[in-house]
Design a protein around this motif. Structure first.
Motif, PDB file in Angstrom:
ATOM      1  N   THR A  99       0.833  -1.200   0.000  1.00  0.00           N
ATOM      2  CA  THR A  99       0.000   0.000   0.000  1.00  0.00           C
ATOM      3  C   THR A  99       0.868   1.250   0.000  1.00  0.00           C
ATOM      4  O   THR A  99       0.585   2.213  -0.716  1.00  0.00           O
ATOM      5  CB  THR A  99      -0.950   0.000   1.205  1.00  0.00           C
ATOM      6  OG1 THR A  99      -1.759  -1.168   1.152  1.00  0.00           O
ATOM      7  CG2 THR A  99      -1.849   1.225   1.215  1.00  0.00           C
ATOM      8  N   ARG A 100       1.937   1.232   0.803  1.00  0.00           N
ATOM      9  CA  ARG A 100       2.829   2.400   0.836  1.00  0.00           C
ATOM     10  C   ARG A 100       3.455   2.663  -0.527  1.00  0.00           C
ATOM     11  O   ARG A 100       3.666   3.813  -0.894  1.00  0.00           O
ATOM     12  CB  ARG A 100       3.927   2.191   1.878  1.00  0.00           C
ATOM     13  CG  ARG A 100       3.484   2.461   3.277  1.00  0.00           C
ATOM     14  CD  ARG A 100       4.640   2.299   4.213  1.00  0.00           C
ATOM     15  NE  ARG A 100       4.307   2.694   5.564  1.00  0.00           N
ATOM     16  CZ  ARG A 100       5.033   2.374   6.615  1.00  0.00           C
ATOM     17  NH1 ARG A 100       6.125   1.650   6.473  1.00  0.00           N
ATOM     18  NH2 ARG A 100       4.676   2.776   7.814  1.00  0.00           N
ATOM     19  N   GLU A 101       3.770   1.606  -1.271  1.00  0.00           N
ATOM     20  CA  GLU A 101       4.355   1.777  -2.602  1.00  0.00           C
ATOM     21  C   GLU A 101       3.402   2.501  -3.539  1.00  0.00           C
ATOM     22  O   GLU A 101       3.820   3.312  -4.353  1.00  0.00           O
ATOM     23  CB  GLU A 101       4.691   0.411  -3.216  1.00  0.00           C
ATOM     24  CG  GLU A 101       5.981  -0.187  -2.740  1.00  0.00           C
ATOM     25  CD  GLU A 101       6.286  -1.487  -3.466  1.00  0.00           C
ATOM     26  OE1 GLU A 101       5.966  -1.602  -4.674  1.00  0.00           O
ATOM     27  OE2 GLU A 101       6.853  -2.383  -2.831  1.00  0.00           O
ATOM     28  N   LEU A 102       2.106   2.198  -3.404  1.00  0.00           N
ATOM     29  CA  LEU A 102       1.120   2.758  -4.323  1.00  0.00           C
ATOM     30  C   LEU A 102       0.488   4.050  -3.832  1.00  0.00           C
ATOM     31  O   LEU A 102       0.168   4.930  -4.632  1.00  0.00           O
ATOM     32  CB  LEU A 102       0.009   1.735  -4.582  1.00  0.00           C
ATOM     33  CG  LEU A 102       0.442   0.435  -5.247  1.00  0.00           C
ATOM     34  CD1 LEU A 102      -0.727  -0.548  -5.296  1.00  0.00           C
ATOM     35  CD2 LEU A 102       0.979   0.701  -6.644  1.00  0.00           C
ATOM     36  N   GLN A 103       0.256   4.162  -2.502  1.00  0.00           N
ATOM     37  CA  GLN A 103      -0.546   5.273  -2.003  1.00  0.00           C
ATOM     38  C   GLN A 103       0.083   6.042  -0.859  1.00  0.00           C
ATOM     39  O   GLN A 103      -0.540   6.958  -0.332  1.00  0.00           O
ATOM     40  CB  GLN A 103      -1.917   4.754  -1.569  1.00  0.00           C
ATOM     41  CG  GLN A 103      -2.692   4.125  -2.704  1.00  0.00           C
ATOM     42  CD  GLN A 103      -3.990   3.510  -2.228  1.00  0.00           C
ATOM     43  OE1 GLN A 103      -4.192   3.307  -1.039  1.00  0.00           O
ATOM     44  NE2 GLN A 103      -4.868   3.197  -3.149  1.00  0.00           N
ATOM     45  N   GLY A 104       1.252   5.679  -0.425  1.00  0.00           N
ATOM     46  CA  GLY A 104       1.928   6.435   0.626  1.00  0.00           C
ATOM     47  C   GLY A 104       1.146   6.530   1.921  1.00  0.00           C
ATOM     48  O   GLY A 104       0.994   5.563   2.632  1.00  0.00           O
ATOM     49  N   ASP A 105       0.636   7.719   2.211  1.00  0.00           N
ATOM     50  CA  ASP A 105      -0.059   7.979   3.479  1.00  0.00           C
ATOM     51  C   ASP A 105      -1.568   7.802   3.370  1.00  0.00           C
ATOM     52  O   ASP A 105      -2.331   8.547   3.972  1.00  0.00           O
ATOM     53  CB  ASP A 105       0.251   9.399   3.967  1.00  0.00           C
ATOM     54  CG  ASP A 105       1.687   9.534   4.420  1.00  0.00           C
ATOM     55  OD1 ASP A 105       2.267   8.526   4.861  1.00  0.00           O
ATOM     56  OD2 ASP A 105       2.233  10.644   4.335  1.00  0.00           O
ATOM     57  N   SER A 106      -2.000   6.810   2.637  1.00  0.00           N
ATOM     58  CA  SER A 106      -3.437   6.594   2.457  1.00  0.00           C
ATOM     59  C   SER A 106      -4.089   6.144   3.755  1.00  0.00           C
ATOM     60  O   SER A 106      -3.415   5.655   4.662  1.00  0.00           O
ATOM     61  CB  SER A 106      -3.671   5.537   1.375  1.00  0.00           C
ATOM     62  OG  SER A 106      -3.338   4.254   1.878  1.00  0.00           O
ATOM     63  N   PRO A 107      -5.407   6.277   3.848  1.00  0.00           N
ATOM     64  CA  PRO A 107      -6.105   5.765   5.027  1.00  0.00           C
ATOM     65  C   PRO A 107      -5.884   4.265   5.232  1.00  0.00           C
ATOM     66  O   PRO A 107      -5.825   3.794   6.357  1.00  0.00           O
ATOM     67  CB  PRO A 107      -7.578   6.070   4.735  1.00  0.00           C
ATOM     68  CG  PRO A 107      -7.533   7.229   3.796  1.00  0.00           C
ATOM     69  CD  PRO A 107      -6.302   7.019   2.960  1.00  0.00           C
ATOM     70  N   ALA A 108      -5.742   3.518   4.145  1.00  0.00           N
ATOM     71  CA  ALA A 108      -5.495   2.073   4.274  1.00  0.00           C
ATOM     72  C   ALA A 108      -4.161   1.830   4.969  1.00  0.00           C
ATOM     73  O   ALA A 108      -4.069   0.994   5.879  1.00  0.00           O
ATOM     74  CB  ALA A 108      -5.518   1.410   2.904  1.00  0.00           C
ATOM     75  N   GLN A 155      -2.594   3.813   7.002  1.00  0.00           N
ATOM     76  CA  GLN A 155      -2.749   4.222   8.399  1.00  0.00           C
ATOM     77  C   GLN A 155      -3.496   3.159   9.201  1.00  0.00           C
ATOM     78  O   GLN A 155      -3.184   2.900  10.354  1.00  0.00           O
ATOM     79  CB  GLN A 155      -3.464   5.569   8.476  1.00  0.00           C
ATOM     80  CG  GLN A 155      -2.653   6.698   7.888  1.00  0.00           C
ATOM     81  CD  GLN A 155      -3.454   7.977   7.759  1.00  0.00           C
ATOM     82  OE1 GLN A 155      -4.554   8.100   8.274  1.00  0.00           O
ATOM     83  NE2 GLN A 155      -2.894   8.948   7.053  1.00  0.00           N
ATOM     84  N   THR A 156      -4.482   2.518   8.570  1.00  0.00           N
ATOM     85  CA  THR A 156      -5.241   1.466   9.242  1.00  0.00           C
ATOM     86  C   THR A 156      -4.357   0.256   9.509  1.00  0.00           C
ATOM     87  O   THR A 156      -4.388  -0.315  10.605  1.00  0.00           O
ATOM     88  CB  THR A 156      -6.466   1.055   8.392  1.00  0.00           C
ATOM     89  OG1 THR A 156      -7.297   2.207   8.218  1.00  0.00           O
ATOM     90  CG2 THR A 156      -7.254  -0.053   9.058  1.00  0.00           C
ATOM     91  N   TYR A 157      -3.549  -0.140   8.528  1.00  0.00           N
ATOM     92  CA  TYR A 157      -2.638  -1.281   8.732  1.00  0.00           C
ATOM     93  C   TYR A 157      -1.634  -0.968   9.834  1.00  0.00           C
ATOM     94  O   TYR A 157      -1.327  -1.827  10.661  1.00  0.00           O
ATOM     95  CB  TYR A 157      -1.897  -1.621   7.440  1.00  0.00           C
ATOM     96  CG  TYR A 157      -2.799  -2.060   6.305  1.00  0.00           C
ATOM     97  CD1 TYR A 157      -3.951  -2.813   6.541  1.00  0.00           C
ATOM     98  CD2 TYR A 157      -2.505  -1.720   4.995  1.00  0.00           C
ATOM     99  CE1 TYR A 157      -4.770  -3.204   5.495  1.00  0.00           C
ATOM    100  CE2 TYR A 157      -3.314  -2.120   3.949  1.00  0.00           C
ATOM    101  CZ  TYR A 157      -4.442  -2.857   4.201  1.00  0.00           C
ATOM    102  OH  TYR A 157      -5.247  -3.251   3.169  1.00  0.00           O
ATOM    103  N   GLU A 158      -1.111   0.256   9.836  1.00  0.00           N
ATOM    104  CA  GLU A 158      -0.160   0.647  10.885  1.00  0.00           C
ATOM    105  C   GLU A 158      -0.813   0.567  12.259  1.00  0.00           C
ATOM    106  O   GLU A 158      -0.224   0.046  13.209  1.00  0.00           O
ATOM    107  CB  GLU A 158       0.341   2.074  10.635  1.00  0.00           C
ATOM    108  CG  GLU A 158       1.248   2.200   9.442  1.00  0.00           C
ATOM    109  CD  GLU A 158       1.547   3.646   9.087  1.00  0.00           C
ATOM    110  OE1 GLU A 158       0.970   4.568   9.710  1.00  0.00           O
ATOM    111  OE2 GLU A 158       2.374   3.858   8.182  1.00  0.00           O
ATOM    112  N   ALA A 159      -2.029   1.080  12.365  1.00  0.00           N
ATOM    113  CA  ALA A 159      -2.736   1.062  13.647  1.00  0.00           C
ATOM    114  C   ALA A 159      -3.005  -0.371  14.095  1.00  0.00           C
ATOM    115  O   ALA A 159      -2.853  -0.701  15.274  1.00  0.00           O
ATOM    116  CB  ALA A 159      -4.048   1.841  13.542  1.00  0.00           C
TER     117      ALA A 159
END
Length: 95
Positions: free
Chosen positions: A47-56, A58-62
């Motif tokens: 996700t980070r490769e494609l969208q960086g700071d996306s809500p997704a 952030q959700t995975y990090e949380a």
């Protein structure tokens, strides 16, 4: 919209709690947790490769933080954020 966001947050909290309890009580739960964490880390990296700071992302990090799968200085940059289990006050419905 704020109500929907709050409801989604509550659902995520219940989902995280259910996962944690499942891992704690199931035979081989530790191994299942490790595999799940590995899958979430992979999703986060993709996700980070494609969208960086996306809500997704952030959700995975949380979710990784809530599962206790991070620590200070983590090479993926997530780090540890206080949770109710780690000293932060609980929040949400029923508190």
């Amino acid at each position: 919209m704020a109500d929907e966001t709050e409801q989604l947050g509550l659902l995520m909290a219940v989902f995280e709690l259910a996962l944690a309890r499942l891992f704690e009580t199931s035979p081989e739960g530790g191994q299942a947790r490790d595999l799940f964490v590995e899958d979430v880390r992979r999703l986060l990296a993709d996700t980070r490769e494609l969208q960086g700071d996306s809500p997704a992302a952030q959700t995975y990090e949380a979710l990784l933080r809530r599962l206790g799968a991070t620590h200070p200085g983590d090479p993926d940059g997530i780090g540890v954020v206080p949770t109710p289990e780690r000293g932060a006050p609980p929040v949400g419905a029923g508190v």
